[in-house]
Design a protein around this motif. Structure first.
Motif, PDB file in Angstrom:
ATOM      1  N   ASP A  20      13.976  -4.179   4.003  1.00  8.91           N
ATOM      2  CA  ASP A  20      12.666  -4.750   3.679  1.00  8.91           C
ATOM      3  C   ASP A  20      11.884  -3.832   2.742  1.00  8.91           C
ATOM      4  O   ASP A  20      11.274  -4.273   1.771  1.00  8.91           O
ATOM      5  N   ILE A  21      11.940  -2.560   3.047  1.00 10.02           N
ATOM      6  CA  ILE A  21      11.231  -1.592   2.194  1.00 10.02           C
ATOM      7  C   ILE A  21      11.812  -1.569   0.798  1.00 10.02           C
ATOM      8  O   ILE A  21      11.078  -1.547  -0.199  1.00 10.02           O
ATOM      9  N   MET A  22      13.119  -1.599   0.675  1.00 12.71           N
ATOM     10  CA  MET A  22      13.762  -1.610  -0.650  1.00 12.71           C
ATOM     11  C   MET A  22      13.399  -2.870  -1.424  1.00 12.71           C
ATOM     12  O   MET A  22      13.179  -2.823  -2.635  1.00 12.71           O
ATOM     13  N   PHE A  23      13.331  -3.988  -0.749  1.00 11.40           N
ATOM     14  CA  PHE A  23      12.948  -5.240  -1.402  1.00 11.40           C
ATOM     15  C   PHE A  23      11.527  -5.162  -1.939  1.00 11.40           C
ATOM     16  O   PHE A  23      11.256  -5.552  -3.075  1.00 11.40           O
ATOM     17  N   PHE A  24      10.594  -4.631  -1.142  1.00  7.60           N
ATOM     18  CA  PHE A  24       9.205  -4.513  -1.594  1.00  7.60           C
ATOM     19  C   PHE A  24       9.074  -3.514  -2.733  1.00  7.60           C
ATOM     20  O   PHE A  24       8.289  -3.729  -3.674  1.00  7.60           O
ATOM     21  N   LEU A  25       9.827  -2.436  -2.712  1.00  7.39           N
ATOM     22  CA  LEU A  25       9.802  -1.486  -3.823  1.00  7.39           C
ATOM     23  C   LEU A  25      10.333  -2.111  -5.103  1.00  7.39           C
ATOM     24  O   LEU A  25       9.791  -1.891  -6.192  1.00  7.39           O
ATOM     25  N   PHE A  28       7.672  -4.390  -6.426  1.00  9.98           N
ATOM     26  CA  PHE A  28       6.570  -3.600  -6.958  1.00  9.98           C
ATOM     27  C   PHE A  28       6.894  -3.079  -8.354  1.00  9.98           C
ATOM     28  O   PHE A  28       6.093  -3.217  -9.285  1.00  9.98           O
ATOM     29  N   PHE A  29       8.077  -2.502  -8.544  1.00  9.51           N
ATOM     30  CA  PHE A  29       8.423  -1.941  -9.848  1.00  9.51           C
ATOM     31  C   PHE A  29       8.646  -3.029 -10.901  1.00  9.51           C
ATOM     32  O   PHE A  29       8.357  -2.817 -12.079  1.00  9.51           O
ATOM     33  N   LEU A  30       9.141  -4.177 -10.514  1.00 12.00           N
ATOM     34  CA  LEU A  30       9.284  -5.274 -11.469  1.00 12.00           C
ATOM     35  C   LEU A  30       7.932  -5.773 -11.948  1.00 12.00           C
ATOM     36  O   LEU A  30       7.731  -6.039 -13.140  1.00 12.00           O
ATOM     37  N   ILE A  31       6.998  -5.909 -11.042  1.00 13.02           N
ATOM     38  CA  ILE A  31       5.663  -6.385 -11.427  1.00 13.02           C
ATOM     39  C   ILE A  31       4.953  -5.352 -12.280  1.00 13.02           C
ATOM     40  O   ILE A  31       4.349  -5.682 -13.306  1.00 13.02           O
ATOM     41  N   ILE A  32       5.030  -4.086 -11.911  1.00 13.28           N
ATOM     42  CA  ILE A  32       4.368  -3.032 -12.670  1.00 13.28           C
ATOM     43  C   ILE A  32       4.979  -2.887 -14.059  1.00 13.28           C
ATOM     44  O   ILE A  32       4.266  -2.677 -15.041  1.00 13.28           O
ATOM     45  N   SER A  33       6.282  -3.022 -14.175  1.00 13.08           N
ATOM     46  CA  SER A  33       6.915  -2.859 -15.491  1.00 13.08           C
ATOM     47  C   SER A  33       6.528  -3.987 -16.439  1.00 13.08           C
ATOM     48  O   SER A  33       6.456  -3.777 -17.652  1.00 13.08           O
TER      49      SER A  33
END
Length: 131
Positions: A20-25, A28-33
């Protein structure tokens, strides 16, 4: 009398929360990029040894290989370019127009755009990519 335990203790690591944590990370990085660079008009910029980053008020003017003009991702005709730039410029702010022009276009195409800045006393900067 020796008493033996039938059940042995086995150490376990719960990994269900890790996925779950890996999925949220990843999200997060896809949206920020995608938010990191709002100018998605891709082009090959001229090369330069020195690059200077600016944090001023910016207006981005992009020219494509087909000589299509975009002001902050909004397409503008060459004839309307000057009036649209003057509408966007705020005299109270120190705004700079960043010109993103492909290295494959002729110098005359760049000069045509720069003449608008000279005529109206606008600050123009040419975007380059590092060498």
């Amino acid at each position: 009398m020796a008493i033996k335990r039938n059940k042995r203790f086995h150490a376990e690591v719960a990994t269900s929360s890790l996925s779950d944590i890996m999925f949220f990370l990843l999200l997060f990085f896809l949206i920020i990029s995608t938010l990191a660079n709002p100018n998605v008009i891709r082009m090959t910029l001229p090369k330069s040894k020195t690059n200077e980053k600016t944090n001023k008020q910016l207006i981005t003017l992009s020219v494509t290989d087909e000589k299509r003009y975009f002001i902050d991702k909004e397409e503008v005709l060459l004839e309307q370019l000057e009036t649209r730039l003057l509408q966007l410029m705020d005299p109270e702010k120190q705004q700079t127009v960043i010109i993103r022009i492909p290295a494959t276009l002729q110098v005359q195409d760049l000069v045509d755009v720069l003449q608008i800045g000279v005529k109206n006393k606008l600050k123009f900067v040419i975007a380059t990519s590092p060498k």
